[in-house]
Design a protein around this motif. Structure first.
Motif, short mmCIF file in Angstrom:
data_model
loop_
_atom_site.label_atom_id
_atom_site.label_comp_id
_atom_site.label_asym_id
_atom_site.label_seq_id
_atom_site.Cartn_x
_atom_site.Cartn_y
_atom_site.Cartn_z
N PRO A 1 0.81 -1.23 0.00
CA PRO A 1 0.00 0.00 0.00
C PRO A 1 0.84 1.28 0.00
CG PRO A 1 -0.24 -1.20 2.09
CD PRO A 1 0.50 -2.10 1.17
N LEU B 1 1.74 2.15 -3.63
CA LEU B 1 0.67 1.94 -4.62
C LEU B 1 0.87 0.63 -5.40
CD1 LEU B 1 0.20 5.58 -6.04
CD2 LEU B 1 -1.01 4.47 -4.16
N SER C 1 -5.50 -2.67 -4.46
CA SER C 1 -6.25 -1.95 -3.42
C SER C 1 -7.29 -1.07 -4.12
CB SER C 1 -5.29 -1.07 -2.62
OG SER C 1 -4.82 -0.02 -3.44
N GLU C 2 -8.06 -0.34 -3.32
CA GLU C 2 -9.05 0.56 -3.91
C GLU C 2 -8.34 1.66 -4.71
OE1 GLU C 2 -12.15 1.11 -0.89
OE2 GLU C 2 -12.56 3.03 -1.93
N LYS C 3 -7.18 2.12 -4.21
CA LYS C 3 -6.47 3.23 -4.87
C LYS C 3 -5.63 2.77 -6.06
CE LYS C 3 -3.89 7.38 -4.28
NZ LYS C 3 -2.95 8.20 -3.55
N ALA C 4 -5.09 1.57 -5.97
CA ALA C 4 -4.19 1.14 -7.05
C ALA C 4 -4.21 -0.37 -7.23
CB ALA C 4 -2.77 1.59 -6.77
N SER D 1 -9.08 -1.65 -9.62
CA SER D 1 -9.61 -0.41 -9.06
C SER D 1 -8.44 0.58 -9.02
CB SER D 1 -10.11 -0.70 -7.63
OG SER D 1 -10.59 0.48 -7.03
N GLY D 2 -8.70 1.85 -9.28
CA GLY D 2 -7.64 2.86 -9.20
C GLY D 2 -6.61 2.69 -10.31
N TYR D 3 -5.37 3.02 -9.97
CA TYR D 3 -4.31 3.04 -10.99
C TYR D 3 -3.88 1.64 -11.46
CZ TYR D 3 -3.73 7.87 -9.45
OH TYR D 3 -3.95 9.18 -9.15
N THR E 1 -13.58 3.59 -10.94
CA THR E 1 -12.45 4.46 -10.58
C THR E 1 -11.15 4.07 -11.30
OG1 THR E 1 -11.93 2.92 -8.80
CG2 THR E 1 -13.31 4.82 -8.22
N LYS F 1 -8.01 3.56 -13.67
CA LYS F 1 -7.28 4.40 -14.63
C LYS F 1 -6.14 3.56 -15.19
CE LYS F 1 -7.85 8.38 -11.63
NZ LYS F 1 -8.39 7.47 -10.60
N ALA G 1 -17.09 0.82 -7.76
CA ALA G 1 -15.88 0.43 -7.02
C ALA G 1 -16.19 -0.44 -5.81
CB ALA G 1 -15.12 1.69 -6.60
#
Ligand code: CAA
Length: 258
Positions: free
Chosen positions: A22, A25, A57-60, A103-105, A125, A127, A183
């Protein structure tokens, strides 16, 4: 096996592998890449596992290969070590179906690992990007090759040359991802898709995966011939007899991977 940078668990015939760095990322350092390969190979060898889901993760999902680890490498280092050949070869060799839940990046090597999977389910979300050009390099795990086959030359050139990110909706329109989900529901949806696959004959699923993958390597007429030969060979299986009998008897098929 105990892992440091990923979390792997088996839930109802599905191996769920979560990239877990985490603080970075989920940047793909050598430990994470080795552990990811070991986890998918463990899932491949485990008779209880019928489908694999790789997520982040949710962000990446993953923000790419680890730049800190690569920054000081020389040509001789990367050429002699054949950097990233191993991960491409080992993930591509897996015969059980693999879903990427993104999810995320999903950037650079992150996007490339997702594309090594059999299909991608994206959170709204997500990308995607191949921003290696910003670092003075090009994609090194398939981003100039697989992405071009997914989205065509124009979009692939755009992504590889400008380094811009593609959102989930555009990625779905372009054919990079199979579906986009909220998400919060990503894991639920990916696990449900994996469960659906897990209900099929694993033998048949492996054959279907092999046939679709051959379409990247063969001309249309050779590919159609390959498909027909594999289709014919399915009639030597008990699962073909069971699948067709179950349809005619209006009941659920009980596949035995035989
Ligand atoms: N490698 C190493 N560390 C990374 C990383 C990467 N690819 N991506 C993010 N991190 C680290 C950051 O250094 C930062 O760590 P510190 O807190 O210790 O400084 C942490 O993760 C959080 O990142 P940011 O502070 O940058 O987060 P942000 O939300 O501001 O930005 C981002 C997010 C846009 C994804 C940005 O982190 C970014 O651009 N990352 C690099 C993306 C990239 O260039 N990927 C391609 C790598 S090369 C490659 O993949 C080659 C190949 O084809 C195989």
């Amino acid at each position: 096996m105990a892992f440091e940078t990923i979390i792997a668990e088996v839930q109802d015939h599905v191996s769920l592998i979560k990239l877990n760095r985490p603080d970075a990322l989920n940047a793909l350092n050598s430990v994470l890449l080795q552990e990811l390969c070991a986890a998918v190979e463990e899932a491949e060898a485990n008779d209880k596992v019928r489908c694999i889901v790789i997520t982040g993760s949710e962000k990446a999902f993953a923000a790419g290969a680890d730049i800190k680890e690569m920054a000081e490498m020389s040509f001789v280092d990367v050429f002699t070590g054949n950097l990233f050949a191993d991960v491409n070869d080992r993930i591509s060799a897996i015969r059980k179906p693999i879903i990427a839940a993104v999810s995320g990046y999903a950037l650079g090597g992150g996007c490339e690992i997702a594309m090594m999977c059999d299909f991608i389910i994206a959170a709204d979300t997500a990308k995607f990007g191949q921003p290696e050009i910003n670092l003075g390099v090009i994609a090194g795990m398939g981003g100039s090759q697989r992405l071009t086959r997914f989205v065509g030359k124009s979009k692939s050139m755009d992504m590889n040359l400008t380094g811009r990110f593609m959102g989930a909706e555009e990625a779905e329109r372009a054919g990079l991802v199979s579906r986009v989900v909220p998400a919060k529901k990503l894991i639920e949806e990916a696990m449900a898709a994996a469960q659906k696959i897990a209900e099929k004959s694993l033998l048949t699923a492996a054959a279907a995966k092999e046939a679709v993958n051959r379409s990247y390597e063969l001309t249309l007429s050779e590919g159609i011939l390959f498909e027909r030969r594999v289709f014919h060979s399915m009639f030597a299986t008990e699962d073909q007899k069971e699948g067709m009998a179950a349809f005619l008897e209006k009941r659920e098929a009980q596949f035995r991977d035989k």
